[in-house]
Every structure is written in structure tokens, then in C-alpha cells.
Design an enzyme around this catalytic site. Sequence first.
Site, PDB file in Angstrom:
ATOM      1  N   SER A 135       0.810  -1.387  -0.009  1.00 52.59           N
ATOM      2  CA  SER A 135       0.094  -0.089   0.233  1.00 52.59           C
ATOM      3  C   SER A 135       1.106   1.050   0.211  1.00 52.59           C
ATOM      4  O   SER A 135       1.588   1.416   1.029  1.00 52.59           O
ATOM      5  CB  SER A 135      -0.887   0.055   1.209  1.00 52.59           C
ATOM      6  N   LYS A 161      -1.587  -0.644  -4.312  1.00 53.16           N
ATOM      7  CA  LYS A 161      -2.507   0.012  -4.025  1.00 53.16           C
ATOM      8  C   LYS A 161      -1.948   1.565  -3.667  1.00 53.16           C
ATOM      9  O   LYS A 161      -1.018   1.595  -3.056  1.00 53.16           O
ATOM     10  CB  LYS A 161      -3.202  -0.836  -2.673  1.00 53.16           C
ATOM     11  N   LYS A 163      -2.984   5.152  -2.383  1.00 55.23           N
ATOM     12  CA  LYS A 163      -3.807   6.080  -1.595  1.00 55.23           C
ATOM     13  C   LYS A 163      -4.130   7.221  -2.417  1.00 55.23           C
ATOM     14  O   LYS A 163      -3.386   7.887  -2.946  1.00 55.23           O
ATOM     15  CB  LYS A 163      -2.982   6.355  -0.402  1.00 55.23           C
ATOM     16  N   ASP A 188      -7.437   3.508  -2.956  1.00 54.23           N
ATOM     17  CA  ASP A 188      -8.053   3.404  -1.542  1.00 54.23           C
ATOM     18  C   ASP A 188      -8.321   4.958  -1.135  1.00 54.23           C
ATOM     19  O   ASP A 188      -7.159   5.738  -1.116  1.00 54.23           O
ATOM     20  CB  ASP A 188      -7.233   2.689  -0.672  1.00 54.23           C
ATOM     21  N   GLU A 213     -11.380   1.225  -3.688  1.00 45.15           N
ATOM     22  CA  GLU A 213     -11.787   1.087  -1.928  1.00 45.15           C
ATOM     23  C   GLU A 213     -12.592   2.074  -1.078  1.00 45.15           C
ATOM     24  O   GLU A 213     -11.702   3.237  -1.452  1.00 45.15           O
ATOM     25  CB  GLU A 213     -10.436   0.488  -1.407  1.00 45.15           C
ATOM     26  N   ASP A 238     -14.322  -1.196   2.945  1.00 46.44           N
ATOM     27  CA  ASP A 238     -13.396  -1.414   4.063  1.00 46.44           C
ATOM     28  C   ASP A 238     -14.244  -0.770   5.528  1.00 46.44           C
ATOM     29  O   ASP A 238     -15.002  -1.586   6.108  1.00 46.44           O
ATOM     30  CB  ASP A 238     -11.947  -0.668   3.768  1.00 46.44           C
ATOM     31  N   LYS A 262     -10.550  -6.888   7.680  1.00 45.41           N
ATOM     32  CA  LYS A 262      -9.585  -6.543   8.761  1.00 45.41           C
ATOM     33  C   LYS A 262     -10.107  -7.099   9.877  1.00 45.41           C
ATOM     34  O   LYS A 262     -11.282  -6.710  10.449  1.00 45.41           O
ATOM     35  CB  LYS A 262      -9.294  -5.151   8.912  1.00 45.41           C
ATOM     36  N   GLY A 290      -4.968  -4.304   6.037  1.00 49.51           N
ATOM     37  CA  GLY A 290      -3.742  -4.351   6.960  1.00 49.51           C
ATOM     38  C   GLY A 290      -3.952  -2.905   7.743  1.00 49.51           C
ATOM     39  O   GLY A 290      -4.475  -1.854   6.972  1.00 49.51           O
TER      40      GLY A 290
HETATM   41  O1  NPG Z   1       0.095  -2.692   4.852  1.00 54.38           O
HETATM   42  O2  NPG Z   1      -0.664  -2.712   6.633  1.00 54.38           O
HETATM   43  C1  NPG Z   1      -0.552  -2.301   5.627  1.00 54.38           C
HETATM   44  C2  NPG Z   1      -1.017  -0.779   5.223  1.00 54.38           C
HETATM   45  C3  NPG Z   1      -2.334  -0.889   4.436  1.00 54.38           C
HETATM   46  O3  NPG Z   1      -3.235   1.023   3.633  1.00 54.38           O
HETATM   47  C4  NPG Z   1      -3.216   0.366   4.469  1.00 54.38           C
HETATM   48  N1  NPG Z   1      -3.860   0.565   5.386  1.00 54.38           N
HETATM   49  O4  NPG Z   1      -6.818   2.445   5.154  1.00 54.38           O
HETATM   50  O5  NPG Z   1      -6.253   0.212   4.703  1.00 54.38           O
HETATM   51  C5  NPG Z   1      -5.960   1.273   5.393  1.00 54.38           C
HETATM   52  C6  NPG Z   1      -4.654   1.531   5.899  1.00 54.38           C
HETATM   53  C7  NPG Z   1      -4.605   1.926   7.200  1.00 54.38           C
HETATM   54  C8  NPG Z   1      -3.537   2.217   7.685  1.00 54.38           C
HETATM   55  C9  NPG Z   1      -5.843   2.274   8.145  1.00 54.38           C
HETATM   56  C10 NPG Z   1      -3.409   2.321   9.242  1.00 54.38           C
HETATM   57  C11 NPG Z   1      -5.721   2.337   9.290  1.00 54.38           C
HETATM   58  C12 NPG Z   1      -4.605   2.480   9.980  1.00 54.38           C
END
Ligand code: NPG
Length: 367
Positions: A135, A161, A163, A188, A213, A238, A262, A290
Amino acid sequence: MQIESITLHHLSMPLVSPFETSFGRATHRDCVMVEVRAEGLIGWGECPADSNPGYSYETAQTALHILRDFLAPAVLATEVADAAAFQERVAWVRGHAMAKSGLEMALWDLQGQREGRSLRALLGGESPSVAVGVSVGIQASPEKLLDTVASYLADGYRRVKLKIKPGRDVAEALAVRRRYPDLKLQVDANSAYTLETADALRPLDDLGLLLIEQPLGEDDLWDHHRLQKGFRTPICLDESVISPRAARQALEMGSCRVINIKQGRVGGLLNAIEIHNHCREQGIPVWCGGMLETGVGRAANLALASLPNFTLPGDISATARYYERDITHEVFTLNADSTITVPDKPGLGVTVDRNALAVFTVTKVEL
Ligand code: NPG
């Protein structure tokens, strides 16, 4: 299992590089590690609530409060058969899914150690390794983004992915797609758009993305249904899927065609499995999200992602993508085929490095 003691460790861990999303820029990652002692064993769980309520209303502080004052007292000095028994006992606690998930994970770890079975085996997981991606946070410019993506591809990641947020979306995705026509790519938005402003995302529909997403509100299902009707690309939810019921309703409404699971967001592994099973019956693919977990949460995510309907690569990257120093002795690395091997030792299959834990501890509560 007779629960003897519970210790809560609020950690703040420095990230290898800042991670920017539509809801903010993080240089550190907080979480609450839950340490449960029972029958001479120690189980660990990770509650992924962060320092601020940008992703969810839960924070490390609210999780400490709920764990210390309500969840831990429900099990301390009592006999708890398993994760299901724990969930039944705390069903009266509204919300606070991440707090619940942290304690539930520690109970799974204990159960696995006691039975000499890996979490993957306990959950009914199948694959010994799972497909993963990376990500990529919002970068200073599309050029910088291309550099960052190139370095992750050089590391071996085969799914990316991006952001996005309003004004930092189409140009970025287009730049990456032009450079890498065949890359498995997804975006996302973390709830940064409304039905009206999401019109700006229309060009994304021609980029062959795996999914878009959570474009709309974190509490929304219906507007996502309206948006999905106008997009060929699957919308993936999500934030909005906070429970098995929300997952069922999202699918009944046609709010999405893919779900990000998650375990923290949905209150633990039991609910995560229930959502997985429902999606499987409905022919809806899922993948494991994640939250920048430590090695403890990452081990649980890998076990979960080994279930058969996790058919899309997960946001489960190698340790080095997140932390210079992690709190587990085990370090997760990327295999040549962009997979990570699922731990196969009893329980979570990881051991906590007490020295590292002490370095990152902000508050410790012994119960
Ligand atoms: O690889 O763990 C990872 C990060 C993946 O982008 C990611 N997580 O919005 O999904 C999300 C984001 C996130 C990170 C959400 C930290 C909440 C806290």
C-alpha cells in the site's frame, strides 16, 4: 483456560517512512498489545487502534479504557473456553471492535499453543503462503509516486494499492498505469469523497483497476450502492463493513463487489471468518486488509488470509516495509512470487522481543 493475568502495552512505533492517507500523515504507528497469561502460557494479541480517530473512532486510549475497565474484567480469574466464549461474554459491549479483537487474538494464541496447533490450522486456513501487495501512501507528486512504486516493484511486490484523495487521484493512477500497463493496481480513498465529488473518479473506470476501495462515507452503504451502479470497476468496502451483518447488508444492497476484511475492524477473527464464509457463499472475493501491524498482528493476518476465499492479494507486506525494528523476533520477508509464508508454529507462531517492546512502550497497565 484459567486466565491468570492481563497486561496491556500501549506502543508507539516509528515507521520507516511517513504514511500519508486522505485522513492524515503518520510518522508513527500506535497499538495496544494484549498479553494474557494462562496455565503457564503467554498469549499475545494486537489491538490496531491508532493514536487518533482518523480511520475509526477507536484510539489506543479508548481501547486501553475499554480493555482495562470492561473486557479484561470479564475474563480475569475465570475459566474461558475459547474465543467464542469470550465474545459471548462481551457481546453487551457496543462497538469497540478493535479493543475486542486484541483480547480475542491473545486467546487464539493461547489455544493454539495449548493444542500445539498453528493459528492457520485452528482457523481452517489452507495455503502455506499468501499473495500480498503493498500500500503506497500519497506522495509529494506523481513523479515521486512513480519512483516509490518502482522501488516497491524492485523489492518484488506484484500488486500495488495507491492511496488517493480529492485532487490527488486520477493523475496519479494514470501515471502509474501508463508506466505499468499490466500491474495489478487498485486505489483506496478512505472515505474522502461524496456521491457528488466522486464524479471526479470516473476516469479511473478505464484503467483496469482491481477495485476502488471505500470512496464514500465510513458509515455509508446506500450511496456506495448508487456509485457502484455507475462503475464497471468493483467497489470494495473497508471502513463500512464493521460486522458480519454490515457485510451481508452491503452485498444485499449491491454496495460493493469485493470486501476488505480486517479482523480488527470487525471485532476479531471469529467475525472475520464469518464474513469470509458469507462472501464465499455469495461468490464475492475478499482480501486481507492491513493496519501497519507489528509482527504479532501480521502473523494473525497471514493465518486469516490463508482461508480459501482470500483470492486477492492482501495488504500484508514484509516487516521492512513498515519497521526498522519490530517487536517480534521473527521478521517477515517477501518470497520471490510476491507471497509471504504463513507461520506454522503453535498459536500465532511468533515470539515477542521484550527489549523491543520496552523501547516502544508508552504506557503499561497490569491487571
Ligand atoms: O500494509 O498494513 C498495511 C497498510 C495498508 O493502507 C493500508 N492500511 O486504510 O487500509 C487502510 C490503511 C490503514 C493504515 C488504516 C493504518 C488504518 C490504519
